[in-house]
Design an enzyme around this catalytic site. Structure first.
Site, PDB file in Angstrom:
ATOM      1  N   GLY A  36       8.572  -1.827   8.942  1.00 34.51           N
ATOM      2  CA  GLY A  36       8.194  -1.519   7.569  1.00 34.51           C
ATOM      3  C   GLY A  36       7.000  -0.593   7.544  1.00 34.51           C
ATOM      4  O   GLY A  36       7.112   0.613   7.742  1.00 34.51           O
ATOM      5  N   PHE A  96      16.240   0.797   3.072  1.00 36.22           N
ATOM      6  CA  PHE A  96      15.385   0.945   1.885  1.00 36.22           C
ATOM      7  C   PHE A  96      15.078   2.408   1.578  1.00 36.22           C
ATOM      8  O   PHE A  96      13.956   2.742   1.199  1.00 36.22           O
ATOM      9  CB  PHE A  96      14.068   0.166   2.030  1.00 36.22           C
ATOM     10  N   PRO A 136      -1.877   9.906   1.147  1.00 36.55           N
ATOM     11  CA  PRO A 136      -2.702   9.827  -0.064  1.00 36.55           C
ATOM     12  C   PRO A 136      -1.975  10.311  -1.318  1.00 36.55           C
ATOM     13  O   PRO A 136      -2.070   9.685  -2.379  1.00 36.55           O
ATOM     14  CB  PRO A 136      -3.912  10.711   0.278  1.00 36.55           C
ATOM     15  N   GLU A 179       1.330  10.400  -1.774  1.00 37.31           N
ATOM     16  CA  GLU A 179       2.388   9.424  -2.064  1.00 37.31           C
ATOM     17  C   GLU A 179       1.817   8.212  -2.793  1.00 37.31           C
ATOM     18  O   GLU A 179       2.390   7.735  -3.780  1.00 37.31           O
ATOM     19  CB  GLU A 179       3.056   8.979  -0.762  1.00 37.31           C
ATOM     20  N   ARG A 180       0.678   7.731  -2.338  1.00 35.64           N
ATOM     21  CA  ARG A 180       0.092   6.541  -2.950  1.00 35.64           C
ATOM     22  C   ARG A 180      -0.495   6.846  -4.320  1.00 35.64           C
ATOM     23  O   ARG A 180      -0.447   5.999  -5.218  1.00 35.64           O
ATOM     24  CB  ARG A 180      -0.938   5.939  -2.001  1.00 35.64           C
ATOM     25  N   GLY A 236       3.438   1.242   1.314  1.00 30.99           N
ATOM     26  CA  GLY A 236       2.378   0.453   1.951  1.00 30.99           C
ATOM     27  C   GLY A 236       2.045  -0.742   1.083  1.00 30.99           C
ATOM     28  O   GLY A 236       1.682  -0.590  -0.082  1.00 30.99           O
TER      29      GLY A 236
END
Length: 379
Positions: free
Chosen positions: A132, A157, A240, A242-243, A364
């Site tokens: 993951g 996923f 960064p 993506e988050r 994450g």
């Protein structure tokens, strides 16, 4: 509280995006949820409206607008209409930067124009059945054989997996935990590449999420993205953004839930008076509004930092974990204020509740985000 960093041009773009989401996306939400994926037509319409890959230079058919605030507007307006379906943010916010930063001239010419128009839908294949958040444990292998890489392994996923025309596959090209990862561009019609199930999720029903399989899949070496062995650094470098993308979605979703709940409690009555007139309702809504405002202010600051290239890994991690946990809390409390109707699928708050649950997991987990912040303090 007034927003920072947004101009009249952003507001005009927001109006365009809002009309698109209300006319081309929202009316099809139930149909797409039943099908387990959206139509290809909505991708083409989004491309024609200028909502995809805005940062692509004009020479490749894009607008050449490298301002993530435009991405954030698309994300927020999609969330506002309760549409979990079109994986525009995965395509534009997460996948595009890899092609822009590391693609060869030939790769950019081949893929960027069609990514802008929506003709080429993209996915990125990182997660595996046994891997993951720990990217260093990726097992899908790519072995060089002449002018090809032979790829074997599986992924799970994967957002946009059923519809993707191009998959950015994270593969292992050597046994080094970090320097052994590379990125390959895999066209969906490549022999040996196969899609598995469109996974049955508890929420986000209209967004296709898939298993992918590579069985002696021969990928031309010319499809190596960037340099061999640099994949881990490429992935970490884009995390960064993506988050931040996930965090902008979280705040927008919390705002949407708050607004629908405000409308509900001012029109629904109990004991001869509106539900919103009870002290408990006022206190809950006051608390939620405050937390949303705090989150919005922090996210606007992160957008400012991102625009100047100063958004740090730890601040992006803070934004991701705190806003997504806030989103879960807000929607849970809003559902409670709906009473029994909140448990009914016909009410948007119920869909928002199940759709929100993945937010603290993908990109994450909250636990990994806290680990990143903790390590940044030398702990």
């Amino acid at each position: 509280m007034p927003r920072t960093g947004f101009t009249a041009e952003h507001d005009m773009f927001r109006d365009t995006v809002r009309r698109f989401m209300e006319t081309e996306v929202a009316p099809h939400a139930e149909e797409w949820a039943e099908a387990g994926q959206v139509s290809r037509e909505v991708w083409l319409k989004a491309g024609a409206t200028g909502l995809l890959c805005m940062a692509v230079p004009e020479e490749h058919g894009g607008a050449g607008v490298a301002d993530f605030r435009y991405n954030a507007i698309v994300n927020a307006e999609q969330v506002r209409v309760g549409a979990s379906g079109p994986g525009f943010s995965v395509h534009t916010d997460i996948n595009l930067p890899y092609l822009m930063a590391y693609g060869s001239d030939a790769q950019k010419a081949a893929y960027l124009p069609k990514m802008v128009t929506g003709e080429c839908i993209t996915a990125i294949a990182m997660s595996e059945p046994g891997t993951g958040s720990d990217l260093s444990n990726i097992q899908t292998k790519a072995v060089r054989d002449g002018d090809d890489y032979v790829v074997n392994g599986s992924k799970i996923f994967i957002s946009n997996g059923q519809m993707a025309d191009l998959v950015i596959a994270v593969v292992r090209t050597s046994e080094d935990p970090h320097k052994g990862l590379s990125l390959l561009l895999v066209d969906a019609d490549t022999p040996g590449f196969q899609r598995g199930r469109n996974l049955d999720k508890m929420g986000m029903k209209a967004q296709d999420t898939s298993e992918l399989f590579f069985d002696d899949c021969r990928v031309p070496a010319a499809n190596l993205l960037g340099q061999e062995g640099m994949g881990f650094l490429y992935l970490v470098g884009n995390l960064p953004q993506e988050r931040l993308s996930i965090a902008t979605n979280a705040v927008a979703a919390a705002e949407a839930a708050f607004e629908m709940t405000h409308d509900y409690i001012t029109s629904r009555t109990a004991f001869g008076r509106p539900i919103g007139s009870f002290q408990n309702s006022r206190f809950v809504m006051a608390e939620l509004r405050t937390e949303i405002e705090l989150a919005r202010t922090f996210i606007d600051r992160c957008l400012d930092l991102h625009a100047s290239g100063e958004l740090s890994v730890e601040h992006a991690a803070m934004a991701k974990w705190w806003t997504t946990e806030m989103q879960l809390k807000v929607i849970d409390r809003c559902l409670q204020l709906h009473g029994g109707y909140g448990f009914m699928n016909e009410y948007p708050i119920a869909k928002a509740f199940v759709d929100s649950r993945a937010q603290t997991i993908y990109g994450g987990t909250t636990e990994i985000m806290k680990e990143i912040v903790g390590r940044s303090m030398g702990l």
